[in-house]
Motif scaffolding. Structure first.
Motif, PDB file in Angstrom:
ATOM      1  N   ILE A  21      92.346   1.737  44.844  1.00  0.00           N
ATOM      2  CA  ILE A  21      92.607   3.069  44.280  1.00  0.00           C
ATOM      3  C   ILE A  21      92.368   4.176  45.299  1.00  0.00           C
ATOM      4  O   ILE A  21      92.345   5.368  44.947  1.00  0.00           O
ATOM      5  N   GLY A  22      92.168   3.789  46.572  1.00  0.00           N
ATOM      6  CA  GLY A  22      92.083   4.783  47.627  1.00  0.00           C
ATOM      7  C   GLY A  22      90.696   5.114  48.117  1.00  0.00           C
ATOM      8  O   GLY A  22      90.535   5.989  48.976  1.00  0.00           O
ATOM      9  N   LEU A  23      89.665   4.427  47.616  1.00  0.00           N
ATOM     10  CA  LEU A  23      88.309   4.654  48.103  1.00  0.00           C
ATOM     11  C   LEU A  23      88.082   3.843  49.377  1.00  0.00           C
ATOM     12  O   LEU A  23      88.861   2.959  49.712  1.00  0.00           O
ATOM     13  N   THR A  24      86.999   4.133  50.080  1.00  0.00           N
ATOM     14  CA  THR A  24      86.714   3.425  51.331  1.00  0.00           C
ATOM     15  C   THR A  24      86.009   2.111  51.048  1.00  0.00           C
ATOM     16  O   THR A  24      85.520   1.867  49.935  1.00  0.00           O
ATOM     17  N   GLN A  25      85.930   1.275  52.084  1.00  0.00           N
ATOM     18  CA  GLN A  25      85.236  -0.004  51.933  1.00  0.00           C
ATOM     19  C   GLN A  25      83.755   0.211  51.636  1.00  0.00           C
ATOM     20  O   GLN A  25      83.157  -0.542  50.861  1.00  0.00           O
ATOM     21  N   GLN A  26      83.150   1.244  52.237  1.00  0.00           N
ATOM     22  CA  GLN A  26      81.740   1.534  51.968  1.00  0.00           C
ATOM     23  C   GLN A  26      81.537   1.967  50.525  1.00  0.00           C
ATOM     24  O   GLN A  26      80.538   1.618  49.893  1.00  0.00           O
ATOM     25  N   GLN A  27      82.474   2.721  49.979  1.00  0.00           N
ATOM     26  CA  GLN A  27      82.382   3.098  48.566  1.00  0.00           C
ATOM     27  C   GLN A  27      82.530   1.882  47.659  1.00  0.00           C
ATOM     28  O   GLN A  27      81.882   1.792  46.618  1.00  0.00           O
ATOM     29  N   GLY A  28      83.366   0.933  48.087  1.00  0.00           N
ATOM     30  CA  GLY A  28      83.474  -0.318  47.345  1.00  0.00           C
ATOM     31  C   GLY A  28      82.183  -1.106  47.374  1.00  0.00           C
ATOM     32  O   GLY A  28      81.767  -1.692  46.369  1.00  0.00           O
ATOM     33  N   SER A  29      81.516  -1.114  48.542  1.00  0.00           N
ATOM     34  CA  SER A  29      80.219  -1.784  48.659  1.00  0.00           C
ATOM     35  C   SER A  29      79.194  -1.133  47.740  1.00  0.00           C
ATOM     36  O   SER A  29      78.386  -1.822  47.103  1.00  0.00           O
ATOM     37  N   LEU A  30      79.233   0.194  47.662  1.00  0.00           N
ATOM     38  CA  LEU A  30      78.294   0.907  46.797  1.00  0.00           C
ATOM     39  C   LEU A  30      78.550   0.587  45.330  1.00  0.00           C
ATOM     40  O   LEU A  30      77.605   0.421  44.542  1.00  0.00           O
ATOM     41  N   ALA A  31      79.816   0.468  44.945  1.00  0.00           N
ATOM     42  CA  ALA A  31      80.135   0.112  43.555  1.00  0.00           C
ATOM     43  C   ALA A  31      79.579  -1.266  43.210  1.00  0.00           C
ATOM     44  O   ALA A  31      79.001  -1.464  42.134  1.00  0.00           O
ATOM     45  N   SER A  32      79.741  -2.232  44.124  1.00  0.00           N
ATOM     46  CA  SER A  32      79.175  -3.572  43.897  1.00  0.00           C
ATOM     47  C   SER A  32      77.658  -3.512  43.801  1.00  0.00           C
ATOM     48  O   SER A  32      77.044  -4.202  42.980  1.00  0.00           O
ATOM     49  N   ALA A  33      77.059  -2.669  44.644  1.00  0.00           N
ATOM     50  CA  ALA A  33      75.603  -2.534  44.617  1.00  0.00           C
ATOM     51  C   ALA A  33      75.133  -1.931  43.299  1.00  0.00           C
ATOM     52  O   ALA A  33      74.118  -2.358  42.731  1.00  0.00           O
ATOM     53  N   LEU A  34      75.860  -0.961  42.789  1.00  0.00           N
ATOM     54  CA  LEU A  34      75.478  -0.328  41.522  1.00  0.00           C
ATOM     55  C   LEU A  34      75.666  -1.280  40.344  1.00  0.00           C
ATOM     56  O   LEU A  34      74.897  -1.239  39.373  1.00  0.00           O
ATOM     57  N   LEU A  35      76.669  -2.143  40.418  1.00  0.00           N
ATOM     58  CA  LEU A  35      76.834  -3.176  39.395  1.00  0.00           C
ATOM     59  C   LEU A  35      75.608  -4.084  39.373  1.00  0.00           C
ATOM     60  O   LEU A  35      75.088  -4.430  38.309  1.00  0.00           O
ATOM     61  N   SER A  36      75.129  -4.437  40.547  1.00  0.00           N
ATOM     62  CA  SER A  36      73.929  -5.270  40.646  1.00  0.00           C
ATOM     63  C   SER A  36      72.692  -4.515  40.163  1.00  0.00           C
ATOM     64  O   SER A  36      71.799  -5.101  39.539  1.00  0.00           O
ATOM     65  N   LEU A  37      72.631  -3.210  40.452  1.00  0.00           N
ATOM     66  CA  LEU A  37      71.504  -2.404  39.970  1.00  0.00           C
ATOM     67  C   LEU A  37      71.472  -2.390  38.447  1.00  0.00           C
ATOM     68  O   LEU A  37      70.400  -2.520  37.833  1.00  0.00           O
ATOM     69  N   GLY A  38      72.630  -2.237  37.834  1.00  0.00           N
ATOM     70  CA  GLY A  38      72.686  -2.281  36.376  1.00  0.00           C
ATOM     71  C   GLY A  38      72.182  -3.610  35.833  1.00  0.00           C
ATOM     72  O   GLY A  38      71.442  -3.648  34.841  1.00  0.00           O
ATOM     73  N   GLN A  39      72.533  -4.695  36.501  1.00  0.00           N
ATOM     74  CA  GLN A  39      72.056  -6.014  36.066  1.00  0.00           C
ATOM     75  C   GLN A  39      70.549  -6.154  36.228  1.00  0.00           C
ATOM     76  O   GLN A  39      69.887  -6.814  35.426  1.00  0.00           O
ATOM     77  N   ALA A  40      70.011  -5.547  37.281  1.00  0.00           N
ATOM     78  CA  ALA A  40      68.568  -5.634  37.518  1.00  0.00           C
ATOM     79  C   ALA A  40      67.772  -5.026  36.362  1.00  0.00           C
ATOM     80  O   ALA A  40      66.691  -5.513  36.013  1.00  0.00           O
ATOM     81  N   PHE A  41      68.301  -3.970  35.757  1.00  0.00           N
ATOM     82  CA  PHE A  41      67.636  -3.364  34.599  1.00  0.00           C
ATOM     83  C   PHE A  41      68.092  -4.008  33.288  1.00  0.00           C
ATOM     84  O   PHE A  41      67.304  -4.138  32.350  1.00  0.00           O
ATOM     85  N   GLY A  42      69.365  -4.409  33.230  1.00  0.00           N
ATOM     86  CA  GLY A  42      69.917  -4.914  31.983  1.00  0.00           C
ATOM     87  C   GLY A  42      69.393  -6.272  31.578  1.00  0.00           C
ATOM     88  O   GLY A  42      69.124  -6.509  30.391  1.00  0.00           O
ATOM     89  N   ARG A  43      69.232  -7.179  32.524  1.00  0.00           N
ATOM     90  CA  ARG A  43      68.817  -8.537  32.157  1.00  0.00           C
ATOM     91  C   ARG A  43      67.417  -8.584  31.534  1.00  0.00           C
ATOM     92  O   ARG A  43      67.237  -9.219  30.487  1.00  0.00           O
ATOM     93  N   PRO A  44      66.396  -7.930  32.127  1.00  0.00           N
ATOM     94  CA  PRO A  44      65.098  -7.925  31.443  1.00  0.00           C
ATOM     95  C   PRO A  44      65.157  -7.206  30.097  1.00  0.00           C
ATOM     96  O   PRO A  44      64.487  -7.608  29.142  1.00  0.00           O
ATOM     97  N   ALA A  45      65.963  -6.123  30.011  1.00  0.00           N
ATOM     98  CA  ALA A  45      66.066  -5.389  28.751  1.00  0.00           C
ATOM     99  C   ALA A  45      66.687  -6.265  27.666  1.00  0.00           C
ATOM    100  O   ALA A  45      66.216  -6.288  26.520  1.00  0.00           O
ATOM    101  N   VAL A  46      67.737  -7.007  28.013  1.00  0.00           N
ATOM    102  CA  VAL A  46      68.352  -7.927  27.061  1.00  0.00           C
ATOM    103  C   VAL A  46      67.342  -8.992  26.639  1.00  0.00           C
ATOM    104  O   VAL A  46      67.248  -9.348  25.450  1.00  0.00           O
ATOM    105  N   GLY A  47      66.558  -9.487  27.603  1.00  0.00           N
ATOM    106  CA  GLY A  47      65.540 -10.479  27.282  1.00  0.00           C
ATOM    107  C   GLY A  47      64.477  -9.942  26.340  1.00  0.00           C
ATOM    108  O   GLY A  47      64.076 -10.613  25.373  1.00  0.00           O
ATOM    109  N   LEU A  48      64.008  -8.719  26.608  1.00  0.00           N
ATOM    110  CA  LEU A  48      62.978  -8.106  25.760  1.00  0.00           C
ATOM    111  C   LEU A  48      63.499  -7.886  24.341  1.00  0.00           C
ATOM    112  O   LEU A  48      62.822  -8.208  23.360  1.00  0.00           O
ATOM    113  N   LEU A  49      64.707  -7.352  24.225  1.00  0.00           N
ATOM    114  CA  LEU A  49      65.295  -7.133  22.902  1.00  0.00           C
ATOM    115  C   LEU A  49      65.550  -8.450  22.183  1.00  0.00           C
ATOM    116  O   LEU A  49      65.396  -8.537  20.960  1.00  0.00           O
ATOM    117  N   SER A  50      65.927  -9.484  22.944  1.00  0.00           N
ATOM    118  CA  SER A  50      66.203 -10.792  22.338  1.00  0.00           C
ATOM    119  C   SER A  50      64.971 -11.381  21.684  1.00  0.00           C
ATOM    120  O   SER A  50      65.050 -11.992  20.610  1.00  0.00           O
TER     121      SER A  50
END
Length: 423
Positions: free
Chosen positions: A254-283
């Protein structure tokens, strides 16, 4: 003369179990976390054509091959764990991962890349993951989903760190030394964790005293509840791998740079870092099947209503973080859900079957995504990919909805049987 029943397993809910949680966290960070950074490698391979004559489909196959090999080796990992030891499985996995990175730094042809970064890394990752994923469940009962979520959050933190690190290392160090650096780090961390992880002595004693359970009891496949669990895992893996490896290259498309793509992947992983324990706690508080179902549905819904319209860096980053909270629910919930459906005594065997069933979707998910892409220059180059990921996630949630109905039906029948026996 009948055999005496095995001694009960004691759930200590703490103590050395927390050491195992920390080791599982670190091992996930240096297996799945680094594998999550393949989206950055893929973006680099596609933009530079470092191996001339290699198609985008073949590059995508490397990432899928690593995950599929990790799942394919699950029955062998389960067998070796029972026949030899957990420590042997984990150490072997750590060594194979290191060999993978060192070998990848010397590859000159695409088939060598398939073997080194694809198959060898996948087998190492599979041994490390399959050998460690069920250990914390043996140390905890009330907090089982929470500690599994914390352990699996390591892949999110690792994905965050290594997506950024790989994006920085490749331009500055070059691809060969980036691979070697990753190999050295993996070896030190994984070997240390491999020799600290262990199951409680009470569990080993119970296993020794009890009747031997087959490594892969195929009778589980006759149970509707277990088949529904497998279907959820299958569809979740298909959608997860599609999302994980597509996001970085989507940014470039969509026209972003490779570094911006790397940051998007990193933020997806950041979301998982918080989401997985939260899902576990709620479960642990609201029901493991119910919360996993809601999380899977939200991952699909977000793909359909946010990702499709993410045409700027800001909105793409927002989507990456928010969907990351729910996208990796499979890896946090598989062990607790398996223990709930088949019982803790069959946990290792059930997980072996689950990981084996994930081999096909892991192998073909990103290849399917690349085939679904629209032509370059299209206003929405990944529209069909986004629809595919969204509806597959929702399909996985439907499987858990059916499983929830089935489990409640079984419990109701069991209560009626108990009430009649008391009359």
């Amino acid at each position: 003369m009948s055999e005496s029943p095995p001694p009960p397993t004691t759930f200590r809910e703490g103590g050395y179990g927390w050491v195992c949680v920390a080791c599982t966290f670190l091992m996930n960070a240096h297996t799945w976390g680094i594998n999550a950074a393949y989206g950055v490698f893929l973006s680099y391979y596609l933009s530079t054509d470092i191996f001339p004559g290699t198609s985008s489909l073949e590059y995508a196959f490397v990432g899928g091959l690593s995950i599929s090999c990790a799942m394919l080796i699950a029955p062998l990992a389960t067998y070796l764990d029972k026949r030899i030891s957990t420590r042997f499985v984990l150490n072997l996995g750590a060594i194979l991962e290191t060999v993978s990175f060192i070998a990848s730094s010397f590859v000159k042809k695409n088939w060598q890349l398939f073997l080194a970064q694809g198959a060898c890394f996948g087998f190492g990752m599979g041994l490390c993951f399959c050998g460690s994923v069920g250990i914390t469940s043996h140390w905890f009962e009330k907090k089982r989903s929470l500690v599994n979520g914390i352990g699996s959050a390591g892949s999110g933190i690792g994905g965050l760190i290594y997506s950024l690190a790989v994006g920085k290392m490749i331009p500055e160090l070059g691809l060969p030394w980036s691979m070697r650096t990753l190999g050295i780090i993996c070896f030190v961390v994984n070997i240390t964790c491999a020799n600290l992880l262990r199951v409680p002595s009470e569990t080993r004693a119970a296993a020794s005293a009890s009747v031997k359970v087959p490594t892969l009891p195929l009778t589980l496949l006759k149970r509707l509840d277990f088949v529904l669990l497998l279907a959820w895992a299958f569809f979740s893996a298909l959608a997860y791998v599609t999302l994980l490896f597509s996001l970085s290259s989507y940014c470039v498309a969509i026209g972003l740079t490779q570094q911006q793509g790397s940051l998007a992947s990193a933020l997806l992983s950041l979301g998982q870092a918080f989401g997985r324990p939260a899902v576990g706690l709620l479960s642990d508080h609201f029901g493991r099947i119910f919360i996993s179902m809601i999380a899977s549905f939200l991952a699909g819904l977000l793909s359909l209503v946010v990702w499709i319209f993410a045409s700027s860096a800001g909105l793409t980053y927002f989507f990456a973080i928010i969907v990351g909270l729910f996208a990796g629910t499979l890896w946090a919930s598989a062990a607790p859900l398996a223990a709930e459906v088949v019982g803790i005594q069959h946990l290792g065997a059930a997980l072996g079957i689950i990981w084996f069933v994930l081999t096909p979707p892991a192998a073909v998910a990103e290849a399917i995504a690349l085939q679904l892409r629209n032509e370059v220059g299209s206003s929405k180059p990944y529209l069909r990919v986004q629809l595919f990921a969204g509806f597959v996630y929702i399909g996985s949630a439907a499987c858990l909805a059916w499983l929830l109905v089935e489990v409640r039906r079984k419990r109701r029948v069991a209560r009626l049987g108990t009430d009649k026996s008391d009359l």
